[in-house]
Design a protein around this motif. Structure first.
Motif, PDB file in Angstrom:
ATOM      1  N   LYS A 216       0.776  -1.131   0.033  1.00  0.00           N
ATOM      2  CA  LYS A 216      -0.091  -0.079  -0.059  1.00  0.00           C
ATOM      3  C   LYS A 216       0.786   1.299   0.011  1.00  0.00           C
ATOM      4  O   LYS A 216       1.521   1.458   0.979  1.00  0.00           O
ATOM      5  N   TRP A 217       0.884   1.888  -1.166  1.00  0.00           N
ATOM      6  CA  TRP A 217       1.450   3.356  -1.277  1.00  0.00           C
ATOM      7  C   TRP A 217       0.658   4.221  -0.763  1.00  0.00           C
ATOM      8  O   TRP A 217      -0.661   4.233  -0.680  1.00  0.00           O
ATOM      9  N   ASP A 218       1.169   5.364  -0.025  1.00  0.00           N
ATOM     10  CA  ASP A 218       0.199   6.465   0.230  1.00  0.00           C
ATOM     11  C   ASP A 218      -0.006   7.397  -0.885  1.00  0.00           C
ATOM     12  O   ASP A 218       0.629   8.484  -0.950  1.00  0.00           O
ATOM     13  N   GLY A 219      -0.924   6.974  -1.849  1.00  0.00           N
ATOM     14  CA  GLY A 219      -1.187   7.683  -3.140  1.00  0.00           C
ATOM     15  C   GLY A 219      -2.621   7.610  -3.357  1.00  0.00           C
ATOM     16  O   GLY A 219      -3.349   7.216  -2.689  1.00  0.00           O
ATOM     17  N   TYR A 220      -2.704   7.777  -4.574  1.00  0.00           N
ATOM     18  CA  TYR A 220      -3.940   7.818  -5.243  1.00  0.00           C
ATOM     19  C   TYR A 220      -3.856   6.561  -6.266  1.00  0.00           C
ATOM     20  O   TYR A 220      -2.882   6.488  -7.015  1.00  0.00           O
ATOM     21  N   ARG A 221      -4.839   5.552  -6.277  1.00  0.00           N
ATOM     22  CA  ARG A 221      -4.855   4.644  -7.142  1.00  0.00           C
ATOM     23  C   ARG A 221      -5.284   5.095  -8.622  1.00  0.00           C
ATOM     24  O   ARG A 221      -6.206   6.094  -8.743  1.00  0.00           O
TER      25      ARG A 221
ATOM     26  N   ALA B 237       4.326  11.975   0.570  1.00  0.00           N
ATOM     27  CA  ALA B 237       3.537  13.034   1.113  1.00  0.00           C
ATOM     28  C   ALA B 237       2.295  12.998   0.217  1.00  0.00           C
ATOM     29  O   ALA B 237       1.941  13.780  -0.806  1.00  0.00           O
ATOM     30  N   PHE B 238       1.214  12.405   0.894  1.00  0.00           N
ATOM     31  CA  PHE B 238       0.003  12.437   0.387  1.00  0.00           C
ATOM     32  C   PHE B 238      -0.663  13.862   0.310  1.00  0.00           C
ATOM     33  O   PHE B 238      -1.490  13.952  -0.675  1.00  0.00           O
ATOM     34  N   ASP B 239      -0.297  14.696   1.264  1.00  0.00           N
ATOM     35  CA  ASP B 239      -0.838  16.096   1.301  1.00  0.00           C
ATOM     36  C   ASP B 239      -0.462  16.895  -0.015  1.00  0.00           C
ATOM     37  O   ASP B 239      -1.292  17.779  -0.542  1.00  0.00           O
ATOM     38  N   ARG B 240       0.643  16.604  -0.590  1.00  0.00           N
ATOM     39  CA  ARG B 240       1.034  17.180  -1.710  1.00  0.00           C
ATOM     40  C   ARG B 240       0.275  16.598  -3.271  1.00  0.00           C
ATOM     41  O   ARG B 240       0.196  17.408  -4.003  1.00  0.00           O
TER      42      ARG B 240
END
Length: 164
Positions: free
Chosen positions: A25-30, A86-89
């Motif tokens: 699981k990456w901290d991003g958008y699928r 950096a999910f916020d970015r």
């Protein structure tokens, strides 16, 4: 090439241990990334939201690094910033002005981490459960890297794992 709905995780009572592959699981958008045979690049979220404008750096990297014969990848958009994911970015790019998106692209380039090849050169690869690393190697053109082996600009990274 029709862009399908992405396959999503489903809960199970018992975790299978053989004959399957797992993605971290990456901290991003699928995201589904398509480079169509006509040269168009399209990025869509798991819910079908168009992401191409917000991630123009990834669209440019796909034009640069992926074959023009048509390819469809399933993966995750991520941003590394100050040594961490950096999910916020990522969030700063959505529903923003063009100037804000351009600033985010300059300050914190995105990366697309692909974990499955769904179509390649007109061939539907979705029924194939195993895809060799050679397929990943054939997808991404040799890219210049820094001394640390990573690109500082936007990139498309293909991570394919063989099922055990």
């Amino acid at each position: 090439m029709r862009v399908p709905e992405p396959m999503l995780a489903v809960p199970v009572d018992v975790l299978p241990l053989a004959g399957v592959a797992y993605e971290g699981k990456w901290d991003g958008y699928r995201c589904l990334l398509a480079r169509h045979p006509d040269g168009r690049v399209e990025l869509r979220s798991r819910r079908g939201t168009a992401l191409t404008v917000a991630f123009g750096d990834i669209a440019a990297a796909a034009e640069r690094d992926l074959p023009d014969s048509g390819v469809l990848l399933d993966g995750e958009l991520v941003v590394w910033h100050e040594g961490r994911l950096a999910f916020d970015r990522l969030q700063r790019r959505l529903n923003r002005t063009a100037a804000t998106v351009a600033r985010e692209i300059r300050e914190a380039p995105a990366h697309f981490v692909a974990f499955d090849v769904l179509h390649l050169a007109g061939e539907n690869l979705m029924p194939q459960p195993r895809k060799p690393q050679a397929l990943a190697d054939a997808l991404v053109a040799a890219a210049e890297t820094d001394d640390d082996g990573y690109r500082d600009d936007a990139s498309v990274v293909v991570l394919l794992r063989r099922a055990a």
